[in-house]
Design an enzyme around this catalytic site. Structure first.
Site, PDB file in Angstrom:
ATOM      1  N   THR A  10       0.521   0.798   6.925  1.00  0.00           N
ATOM      2  CA  THR A  10       1.298   1.398   7.980  1.00  0.00           C
ATOM      3  C   THR A  10       1.321  -0.307   8.136  1.00  0.00           C
ATOM      4  OG1 THR A  10      -1.582   1.899   8.541  1.00  0.00           O
ATOM      5  CG2 THR A  10      -0.167   3.583   7.861  1.00  0.00           C
TER       6      THR A  10
ATOM      7  N   CYS B  23      -2.195  -2.577   8.017  1.00  0.00           N
ATOM      8  CA  CYS B  23      -2.728  -3.328   7.017  1.00  0.00           C
ATOM      9  C   CYS B  23      -0.925  -4.292   6.498  1.00  0.00           C
ATOM     10  CB  CYS B  23      -2.084  -2.493   5.204  1.00  0.00           C
ATOM     11  SG  CYS B  23      -3.659  -2.163   5.206  1.00  0.00           S
TER      12      CYS B  23
ATOM     13  N   ASP C 152       1.263  -1.280  -0.072  1.00  0.00           N
ATOM     14  CA  ASP C 152      -0.209  -0.530   0.078  1.00  0.00           C
ATOM     15  C   ASP C 152       1.233   1.577  -0.075  1.00  0.00           C
ATOM     16  OD1 ASP C 152      -2.137  -1.906  -0.256  1.00  0.00           O
ATOM     17  OD2 ASP C 152      -2.876  -1.236   2.227  1.00  0.00           O
TER      18      ASP C 152
ATOM     19  N   LYS D  78      -6.228  -5.043  -3.071  1.00  0.00           N
ATOM     20  CA  LYS D  78      -7.140  -5.599  -2.679  1.00  0.00           C
ATOM     21  C   LYS D  78      -7.829  -4.331  -2.056  1.00  0.00           C
ATOM     22  CE  LYS D  78      -3.136  -4.528   1.176  1.00  0.00           C
ATOM     23  NZ  LYS D  78      -4.334  -3.493   2.086  1.00  0.00           N
TER      24      LYS D  78
HETATM   25  C1  C5J Z   1      -3.602   0.959   5.793  1.00  0.00           C
HETATM   26  C2  C5J Z   1      -4.926   1.681   6.528  1.00  0.00           C
HETATM   27  N1  C5J Z   1      -2.363   0.080   4.300  1.00  0.00           N
HETATM   28  N2  C5J Z   1      -4.267   2.103   7.441  1.00  0.00           N
HETATM   29  N3  C5J Z   1      -4.384   1.335   4.861  1.00  0.00           N
HETATM   30  O1  C5J Z   1      -2.366   0.152   6.341  1.00  0.00           O
HETATM   31  O2  C5J Z   1      -6.481   2.060   6.128  1.00  0.00           O
END
Ligand code: C5J
Length: 195
Positions: free
Chosen positions: A160, A164, A26, A131
């Site tokens: 993060t 995720c 991400d 996803k």
């Molecule tokens: C990720 C989120 N990628 N914090 N997404 O951690 O919503």
């Protein structure tokens, strides 16, 4: 292939080059860029941007070593049919998934903000897993991709850390993958969570 012993906590990690993939979670403009979704939620994107240089170096090293590089992107279809109400209804009005943002509709597939930051762009047909959830195994073909490539180990990176990255590491562990989280290649908006 003989394992390479990588110093790690709580114990050294026996990395098997032919069975390892680097997963980059991400690293999207919506989360990282000033004025984007992440910052509009009041977060300090500088905490995530500092991950970019070491992660770019790690991706380059993985490519040179012939290690499979897999990118993920969190996001939804333009009609939001894959976004459960529990996710959609969170967040302040006008800062929700699908709302207009500085980089297009927030976390919507095909929008500029949904894509990966320029410095870490996928190359040459690298796998990109789109996803709808935090985890990359839910409602995707990641498991099939890994099985087909003979992957049993994952180097886990991205953002993060506590959302995720954490979810994906646990999901992968439950599926029998050995995981190594690369600490300077994961980032959180919150230093205390990163620690
Ligand atoms: C990720 C989120 N990628 N914090 N997404 O951690 O919503």
């Amino acid at each position: 292939m003989n394992p390479i012993t990588v110093p790690a906590e709580p114990s050294a990690f026996p990395l098997i080059p032919g069975q390892t993939a680097l997963i980059v979670i991400d690293m999207q403009r919506d989360f990282l860029l000033p004025g984007g979704f992440g910052e509009r939620l009041g977060n300090d994107v500088g905490q995530l941007l500092k991950v970019v240089p070491p992660l770019a170096a790690l991706i380059a090293a993985a490519r040179d070593a012939g290690i499979l590089v897999i990118h993920t992107r969190e996001g939804h279809l333009p009609d939001l049919s894959d976004c459960p109400p529990a996710k959609l209804n969170r967040g302040a009005p006008s800062r929700r998934i699908g709302d207009p943002g500085k980089y297009g509709r927030i976390l919507i597939r095909g929008e500029y903000g949904h894509d990966i930051v320029d410095e870490l762009s996928p190359v040459n047909g690298e796998v990109v897993i789109d996803k709808p959830g935090k985890g990359a195994f839910y409602a995707t073909d990641l498991q099939d991709v890994l099985t087909a490539a003979g992957v049993t180990q994952l180097l886990v990176t991205g953002v993060t850390t506590e959302v995720c990255v954490h979810t994906n590491t646990r999901e992968a562990n439950d599926r029998g993958y050995e995981c190594l989280v690369v600490s300077d290649c994961v980032g959180s908006y919150f230093p205390e969570f990163q620690r």
